[in-house]
Design an enzyme around this catalytic site. Structure first.
Site, PDB file in Angstrom:
ATOM      1  N   PHE A  17      -6.075  22.786  -5.157  1.00  0.00           N
ATOM      2  CA  PHE A  17      -4.814  22.532  -3.743  1.00  0.00           C
ATOM      3  C   PHE A  17      -6.084  22.195  -2.173  1.00  0.00           C
ATOM      4  O   PHE A  17      -5.839  20.981  -1.500  1.00  0.00           O
ATOM      5  CB  PHE A  17      -4.890  23.754  -3.619  1.00  0.00           C
ATOM      6  CG  PHE A  17      -3.284  24.141  -4.302  1.00  0.00           C
ATOM      7  CD1 PHE A  17      -2.410  23.015  -4.347  1.00  0.00           C
ATOM      8  CD2 PHE A  17      -3.604  24.608  -5.659  1.00  0.00           C
ATOM      9  CE1 PHE A  17      -0.712  23.072  -5.320  1.00  0.00           C
ATOM     10  CE2 PHE A  17      -2.245  25.085  -6.739  1.00  0.00           C
ATOM     11  CZ  PHE A  17      -0.689  24.133  -6.479  1.00  0.00           C
ATOM     12  N   GLU A 177       5.479  36.753 -14.873  1.00  0.00           N
ATOM     13  CA  GLU A 177       6.043  35.462 -14.671  1.00  0.00           C
ATOM     14  C   GLU A 177       5.942  35.885 -16.697  1.00  0.00           C
ATOM     15  O   GLU A 177       6.526  34.791 -17.082  1.00  0.00           O
ATOM     16  CB  GLU A 177       5.373  34.061 -14.263  1.00  0.00           C
ATOM     17  CG  GLU A 177       5.832  34.449 -12.398  1.00  0.00           C
ATOM     18  CD  GLU A 177       4.939  33.734 -11.469  1.00  0.00           C
ATOM     19  OE1 GLU A 177       5.403  33.523 -10.471  1.00  0.00           O
ATOM     20  OE2 GLU A 177       3.844  32.753 -11.795  1.00  0.00           O
TER      21      GLU A 177
END
Length: 453
Positions: A17, A177
């Site tokens: 990123f 998750e």
């Protein structure tokens, strides 16, 4: 070529990123940019857990770097692992298949990121892979789906129970998750696929040495996520420290100090992150300090102490206690790029990096999530929809967004999991020695010097 006749050279180490944000910010700058990465793709790490549980494919979350930057006429991409930085000569050394190459720079942006931390017990990784790379996700997917396949043919009930028990170590966003999606997988996607057992019998255990899930979230959202996990069927073992990992299970120390054992053939490690080893090399050469995670202490403008031409950003930098999240990486990458452009215009005033927190989210399962966006704290279906929209927007490339949206529709509105292919190599690669004739045996030894972009 003389210095006066060539353009300013910027080397970017890492295409995550931070590195990608820096490269994009330099697209129209009067500089020559070299992006160096050990892989040929930009990885959208927040969706690795969905790849590991069969929802999305590698191509959906890992577009090629060259394709992303194809319209950047001032940018080239080199495949290789940066193993050294010569701060005095202003050169980085990278290696690829035994070939060593030196790349010169005038400004360097180091965005090498981080990797899985086993807190001094790297041997745990053999039986409990993490989720930091495409290879990791493929291995975890192979182990999860492989466990159900092997349970189908298992005659011994105790052995089958071991195959149907999954331990997820770490109750941060990734662990929560992963645990939630494995339960969804066993209860919905695999519901009618097996004959000798009910996949819903699968036991998912979420462990953490901390006494709460999602410790960086507000207390109200932590309680909400914990309640959703329990309702979903996830067994939480908080305040439990893992002391040993082997093929068949885990050794743990319980909250009361007693030792225990969990029999689980499938383990996923989501408990910690450490900075790239390149950070320690930079710190050693510059005299900069490193924190417990190996992150380099930088000046307020993200530069390396004593070397204003070197920027350390994202997960590799230690600054004001900022977390290692994608938004920090992107904002610091853009800050470094803008600083370089300002200097080329003759502005030498140091501008501190200021991070703007856009919020934090985590999903628990379908229609269950928590979101912390400034003063806004929401949970349930609203937070889940926010999570979908935000992550879809952050995906790189229109094609990837469309493909991911289709796969989400299949998995969340239906019962399917489009990516269920597994191979033996994915599952057992860590335990095998390289065969003769592999790429390592054929590696070349040569050296190239690149002085100008």
């Amino acid at each position: 070529m003389s210095t006066s006749n060539r353009r300013y050279r910027v080397a970017i180490v890492g295409s995550g990123f931070g590195g990608l944000a820096a490269a994009k910010a330099l697209r129209r700058a009067p500089v020559d940019v070299t992006v160096i990465d050990r892989t040929n793709h930009h990885l959208f790490q927040p969706l690795l857990y969905q790849m590991a549980t069969g929802i999305v494919g590698a191509g959906d979350i890992a577009p090629p770097i060259r394709d992303i930057l194809r319209r950047h006429s001032n940018t080239r991409v080199l495949l290789g692992d940066v193993v050294d930085v010569d701060l005095d000569a202003r050169e980085v050394t990278l290696e690829a298949v035994g070939r060593s190459t030196r790349v010169a720079y005038d400004a360097l942006i180091v965005a090498a990121g981080g990797c899985q931390s086993y807190f001094g017990h790297d041997e745990f990784g053999v039986h409990a892979p993490g989720l930091k790379t495409i290879d990791d996700a493929l291995e975890v997917r192979g182990r999860i789906f492989g466990a159900f396949e092997l349970a189908e043919g298992e005659q011994d009930e105790r052995q089958r129970y071991g195959w149907l028990t999954v331990a997820v170590i770490g109750a941060g966003p990734t662990g929560v998750e992963v645990a939630g999606q494995i339960v969804e997988l066993s209860r919905r996607a695999l519901k009618r696929d097996f004959r000798t057992f009910d996949p819903a019998q699968a036991r998912v255990i979420l462990l953490d040495a901390a006494d709460t899930v999602l410790p960086t979230f507000p207390e109200s959202l932590r309680r909400r996520a914990h309640r959703d996990l329990r309702r979903l069927g996830v067994e939480t073992r908080l305040g439990t420290k893992v002391t040993g990992v082997d093929e068949n299970g885990l050794d743990v120390v319980c909250p009361d100090g007693s030792s225990g054992r969990i029999e689980a053939r499938t383990k996923v490690w989501a408990a910690g992150v450490k900075a790239s080893a390149l950070g320690a090399r930079l710190a050693e050469k510059s005299g900069a300090a490193v924190d417990r995670s190996g992150r380099v202490a930088v000046l307020p403008d993200c530069t390396l102490p004593g070397h204003p031409e070197v920027f350390v950003i994202g997960d590799l930098m230690s600054l004001d206690g900022l977390p290692g999240v994608a938004e920090v990486a992107m904002q610091s990458g853009r800050h470094a790029a803008r600083t370089i452009v300002r200097r080329l215009r003759g502005e030498d005033t140091m501008r501190e990096f200021r991070y703007y927190d856009l919020g934090t989210m985590a999903t628990v399962s379908r229609f269950r999530a928590v979101a912390w966006l400034g003063p806004l704290r929401v949970g349930g279906a609203v937070a889940w929809l926010l999570w979908l929209v935000v992550h879809l927007a952050f995906l790189t490339g229109f094609k990837n967004r469309v493909a991911t949206l289709v796969r989400w529709a299949i998995a969340f509105l239906g019962r399917g999991r489009p990516e269920r292919t597994i191979t033996e190599r994915q599952v057992f690669a860590r335990r095998r020695k390289p065969e003769r004739g592999s790429g390592n045996d054929l590696a070349m030894t040569s050296q190239t010097t690149v002085n100008d972009a």
